[in-house]
Design a protein around this motif. Structure first.
Motif, short mmCIF file in Angstrom:
data_model
loop_
_atom_site.label_atom_id
_atom_site.label_comp_id
_atom_site.label_asym_id
_atom_site.label_seq_id
_atom_site.Cartn_x
_atom_site.Cartn_y
_atom_site.Cartn_z
N MET A 65 -13.72 -2.71 -8.84
CA MET A 65 -12.98 -3.81 -9.46
C MET A 65 -13.62 -4.27 -10.77
O MET A 65 -13.00 -4.98 -11.56
N LEU A 66 -14.85 -3.89 -11.02
CA LEU A 66 -15.56 -4.30 -12.23
C LEU A 66 -15.11 -3.46 -13.43
O LEU A 66 -14.65 -2.33 -13.27
N VAL A 67 -15.27 -4.02 -14.61
CA VAL A 67 -14.92 -3.27 -15.82
C VAL A 67 -15.94 -2.15 -16.02
O VAL A 67 -17.08 -2.24 -15.56
N MET A 72 -24.89 -1.69 -14.36
CA MET A 72 -25.19 -1.56 -12.94
C MET A 72 -26.54 -0.89 -12.77
O MET A 72 -26.90 0.00 -13.53
N TYR A 73 -27.24 -1.34 -11.76
CA TYR A 73 -28.57 -0.83 -11.51
C TYR A 73 -28.66 -0.29 -10.09
O TYR A 73 -28.15 -0.88 -9.16
N GLU A 74 -29.35 0.82 -9.99
CA GLU A 74 -29.58 1.44 -8.68
C GLU A 74 -31.02 1.13 -8.27
O GLU A 74 -31.95 1.33 -9.06
N LEU A 82 -30.90 1.82 -14.58
CA LEU A 82 -29.57 1.58 -15.14
C LEU A 82 -28.71 2.82 -14.90
O LEU A 82 -29.11 3.93 -15.24
N GLN A 83 -27.55 2.62 -14.27
CA GLN A 83 -26.64 3.73 -13.98
C GLN A 83 -25.23 3.34 -14.42
O GLN A 83 -24.90 2.16 -14.49
N SER A 84 -24.42 4.35 -14.67
CA SER A 84 -23.03 4.08 -15.03
C SER A 84 -22.22 3.79 -13.76
O SER A 84 -22.64 4.10 -12.64
N LYS A 85 -21.06 3.19 -13.96
CA LYS A 85 -20.18 2.86 -12.84
C LYS A 85 -19.78 4.13 -12.07
O LYS A 85 -19.74 4.14 -10.84
N GLY A 86 -19.53 5.22 -12.79
CA GLY A 86 -19.13 6.48 -12.16
C GLY A 86 -20.22 7.04 -11.25
O GLY A 86 -19.94 7.55 -10.15
#
Length: 134
Positions: A65-67, A72-74, A82-86
């Protein structure tokens, strides 16, 4: 007396079980107990994996649901990367898939163990019936 049970029927299975070859009866009894414990353990593991799968699904639903530009962090050990949404989405899907596979394996194992318990219980019953017939 006609109203009182005979000594052999009032004793019930414990005396009959004691008259069986002790080693065979004890082994079957131990097998049943051990297998029942394994079934309970499989149930606990299935429940745990189901929770993990549901948690990953709910987290993935929120992440989607986020843009796309959301940072995003793992969590990796004591640090965050830092990671991408995908990437996060794929990791959560993989986590769900792995949990589902393990659940299926455990359910098959549990089914086998339940059959094993039933067979051992049937063997005990047969031993008792054979002893009573003697």
């Amino acid at each position: 007396m006609p109203g009182t049970p005979s000594p052999s029927t009032s004793a019930g299975p414990p005396l009959i079980a004691a008259a069986l070859p002790p080693q065979a009866f004890t082994e079957l009894q131990a097998k049943v107990i051990d297998t029942q414990q394994k079934v309970k353990l499989a149930d606990i593991q299935i429940e745990q994996l189901s929770k993990t799968k549901k948690h990953a699904h709910l987290t993935d639903t929120e992440v989607m649901m986020l843009v796309d530009e959301t940072r995003m962090y793992e969590g990796v050990g004591r640090m965050f990367i830092l990671q991408s949404k995908g990437v996060i989405h794929n990791q959560l899907l993989e986590k769900q898939r792995i949990a589902e596979e393990k659940i299926k394996e455990l359910e098959q194992k549990k089914s086998y163990l339940e059959r094993s318990v039933k067979e051992a219980e049937d063997n005990i019953r047969e031993m008792l019936m054979a002893r009573r017939a003697q």
